[in-house]
Design an enzyme around this catalytic site. Structure first.
Site, PDB file in Angstrom:
ATOM      1  N   CYS A 141      -8.894  -2.007  22.854  1.00 47.01           N
ATOM      2  CA  CYS A 141      -8.419  -3.376  23.105  1.00 47.01           C
ATOM      3  C   CYS A 141      -7.839  -3.504  24.512  1.00 47.01           C
ATOM      4  O   CYS A 141      -7.106  -2.633  24.975  1.00 47.01           O
ATOM      5  CB  CYS A 141      -7.355  -3.754  22.074  1.00 47.01           C
ATOM      6  N   ASP A 194      19.538  -2.405  28.714  1.00 49.72           N
ATOM      7  CA  ASP A 194      18.680  -2.920  29.780  1.00 49.72           C
ATOM      8  C   ASP A 194      19.397  -3.162  31.109  1.00 49.72           C
ATOM      9  O   ASP A 194      18.852  -3.816  31.985  1.00 49.72           O
ATOM     10  CB  ASP A 194      18.017  -4.233  29.301  1.00 49.72           C
ATOM     11  N   ILE A 228       6.778  -2.025  24.529  1.00 51.07           N
ATOM     12  CA  ILE A 228       6.786  -1.320  23.249  1.00 51.07           C
ATOM     13  C   ILE A 228       6.174  -2.206  22.155  1.00 51.07           C
ATOM     14  O   ILE A 228       6.536  -3.367  21.997  1.00 51.07           O
ATOM     15  CB  ILE A 228       8.218  -0.923  22.849  1.00 51.07           C
ATOM     16  N   CYS A 252       7.018 -15.008  31.331  1.00 49.33           N
ATOM     17  CA  CYS A 252       5.631 -15.192  30.884  1.00 49.33           C
ATOM     18  C   CYS A 252       5.427 -14.397  29.608  1.00 49.33           C
ATOM     19  O   CYS A 252       5.871 -13.249  29.511  1.00 49.33           O
ATOM     20  CB  CYS A 252       4.683 -14.705  31.981  1.00 49.33           C
ATOM     21  N   ASP A 253       4.761 -14.997  28.635  1.00 47.93           N
ATOM     22  CA  ASP A 253       4.521 -14.334  27.348  1.00 47.93           C
ATOM     23  C   ASP A 253       3.046 -14.032  27.088  1.00 47.93           C
ATOM     24  O   ASP A 253       2.696 -13.587  25.991  1.00 47.93           O
ATOM     25  CB  ASP A 253       5.036 -15.214  26.200  1.00 47.93           C
ATOM     26  N   CYS A 282      -1.369  -9.726  21.690  1.00 50.85           N
ATOM     27  CA  CYS A 282      -1.476  -8.391  21.092  1.00 50.85           C
ATOM     28  C   CYS A 282      -1.850  -8.499  19.611  1.00 50.85           C
ATOM     29  O   CYS A 282      -1.169  -9.178  18.844  1.00 50.85           O
ATOM     30  CB  CYS A 282      -0.151  -7.645  21.236  1.00 50.85           C
ATOM     31  N   ARG A 306      17.549   7.763  36.123  1.00 48.60           N
ATOM     32  CA  ARG A 306      16.665   7.080  35.184  1.00 48.60           C
ATOM     33  C   ARG A 306      15.655   8.042  34.561  1.00 48.60           C
ATOM     34  O   ARG A 306      15.271   7.894  33.397  1.00 48.60           O
ATOM     35  CB  ARG A 306      15.936   5.950  35.921  1.00 48.60           C
ATOM     36  N   CYS A 346       0.707 -11.754  27.925  1.00 49.24           N
ATOM     37  CA  CYS A 346       0.241 -10.433  27.487  1.00 49.24           C
ATOM     38  C   CYS A 346       0.859 -10.045  26.151  1.00 49.24           C
ATOM     39  O   CYS A 346       0.249  -9.312  25.360  1.00 49.24           O
ATOM     40  CB  CYS A 346       0.516  -9.373  28.556  1.00 49.24           C
ATOM     41  N   CYS A 355      -3.551   1.417  20.741  1.00 53.20           N
ATOM     42  CA  CYS A 355      -4.240   0.339  21.454  1.00 53.20           C
ATOM     43  C   CYS A 355      -5.759   0.400  21.263  1.00 53.20           C
ATOM     44  O   CYS A 355      -6.430  -0.638  21.248  1.00 53.20           O
ATOM     45  CB  CYS A 355      -3.933   0.413  22.952  1.00 53.20           C
TER      46      CYS A 355
END
Length: 384
Positions: free
Chosen positions: A193, A136, A160, A243-244, A250, A61, A246, A190
């Protein structure tokens, strides 16, 4: 006759966009030199949880050339799966289960792999080169490679982020022996934030750019095969698959667009599912209900485990009947969470009535442990 690198790249990008890829960038195989050290530290901290396969494949990896020594170019491709509505809207419906946006239609692995194979075949023929495609499921660090290729930058939530599509991107990779011109890496945008860090219900980010999977709701509800730690259950709320939070907050999502891929557009019937219906799914009906979606791969027992946690968090006493019915389920994973759910919804007397005989005949240690905790907590509360 081989096409030169620039012309080949232009032809490939044009073809990839025709097939349905929204972003295409290229990185060199040696473009992520810091990845091995960062991966090693992450694994040593235990942040991978029970995903032991990440340890087993760490060497391959960390360096693409270890996975395939012949690789000369790595193509990173992104497919936008931007939602058409508020990703967090279902969280306010406590009697319904919330499913992550990415899972509200066809399994993206199947959708993207087909596209990758088609465009990789085009490249192989055009360049007389060898190719390998990954979505993936192989030891490929798509996110660091995507950043190195300029497809986006890894946000503080480690996902990403694209300045064109926000953080709603599925990634795929093509390794090739063809020499292709590389793109400039993307720098981080970022700033100060920290919305993605602060919104996490289970505090899964020990620091910016670090994710502890053991506390992540997506990991707990999808990858984790055992019992979810008691101290994390209330934070899960009614999230029954992924879970969405985070992702949804954005700021770069102001540039996000709804997906143009029909197979990835969210189905209305998967937006908010009544917990009372889900709790009644046996294995055949579970498989039929979620056929073709990523949800199916968790299996019925883990899914019902998640549903029962949502029932326990609902505050809806009427849903206690569904948990009671599952106290006798064949799966210890389900029975344990049924106990936890009734402990959240029923008065002490009802729990004692339900638990006294079942506890005597329960052979599973984890289920017995749930009964002990529920009964002792209720007894303490009652005495007080």
């Amino acid at each position: 006759m081989k096409t030169n690198g620039e012309a080949l790249k232009r032809a490939f990008v044009e073809r990839a966009k025709q097939i349905g890829f929204d972003m295409i960038r290229i990185a060199a195989p040696d473009s992520i030199p810091f990845a091995p050290e960062r991966l090693k530290a992450w694994l040593e901290a235990g942040h991978h949880g029970s995903m032991d396969w990440m340890v087993d494949t760490a060497e391959r990896r960390a360096d693409p050339r270890t996975l395939w020594p012949e690789v000369r170019s790595i193509i990173l491709l992104g497919v936008n799966y931007g939602p058409t509505s508020d990703p967090l809207a279902a969280l306010s419906h406590k009697d319904c289960g919330s499913i992550s946006i990415y899972a509200r239609n066809r399994d993206y692995h199947d959708v993207i792999k087909g596209k990758l194979k088609e465009v990789a075949g085009f490249l192989a023929a055009k360049a007389s080169s060898d190719v390998k495609v990954f979505v993936d499921t192989a030891p490929v660090m798509e996110k660091p490679l995507a950043e190195a290729a300029g497809l986006g930058f890894q946000g503080k939530h480690t996902v990403i982020v694209s300045r064109e599509f926000g953080n709603w991107l599925f990634l795929g990779a093509i390794f090739t022996t063809a020499e292709l011109p590389v793109d400039e890496p993307e720098r981080n945008h970022c700033g100060s934030c920290r919305r993605c860090l602060d919104i996490c219900p289970t505090n899964a980010f020990p620091a910016p750019f670090q994710l502890d999977a053991r506390r992540c709701i997506s990991y707990l509800t999808i990858e984790h095969r055992g019992h979810i730690p008691e101290e994390l259950r209330s934070g899960i709320g009614n999230r029954i698959f992924g879970c969405d939070d985070c992702l949804a907050v954005c700021p770069w999502n102001k540039f996000a667009q709804a997906s143009r891929e029909v197979k990835l557009m969210q189905r209305d019937d998967l937006a908010a599912l009544p917990l009372s219906e889900l709790a009644r799914l046996d294995d055949p009906s579970f498989r039929m209900r979620f056929s073709g979606t990523p949800i199916k791969r968790t299996g019925r027992d883990r899914f019902i485990r998640n549903v029962l946690i949502a029932i326990g968090n609902s505050g809806e006493a009427a849903l206690a009947d569904e948990a009671i019915r599952l106290l006798d389920d064949p799966s210890p994973l389900v029975r344990a969470m049924a106990v936890w759910a009734i402990g959240r919804l029923l008065p002490h007397e009802a729990i004692v009535s339900l638990g006294s005989e079942r506890f005597k005949h329960e052979s599973d240690a984890d289920v017995r442990g749930e009964w002990k905790r529920v009964l002792s907590v209720k007894e303490e509360t009652h005495a007080a």
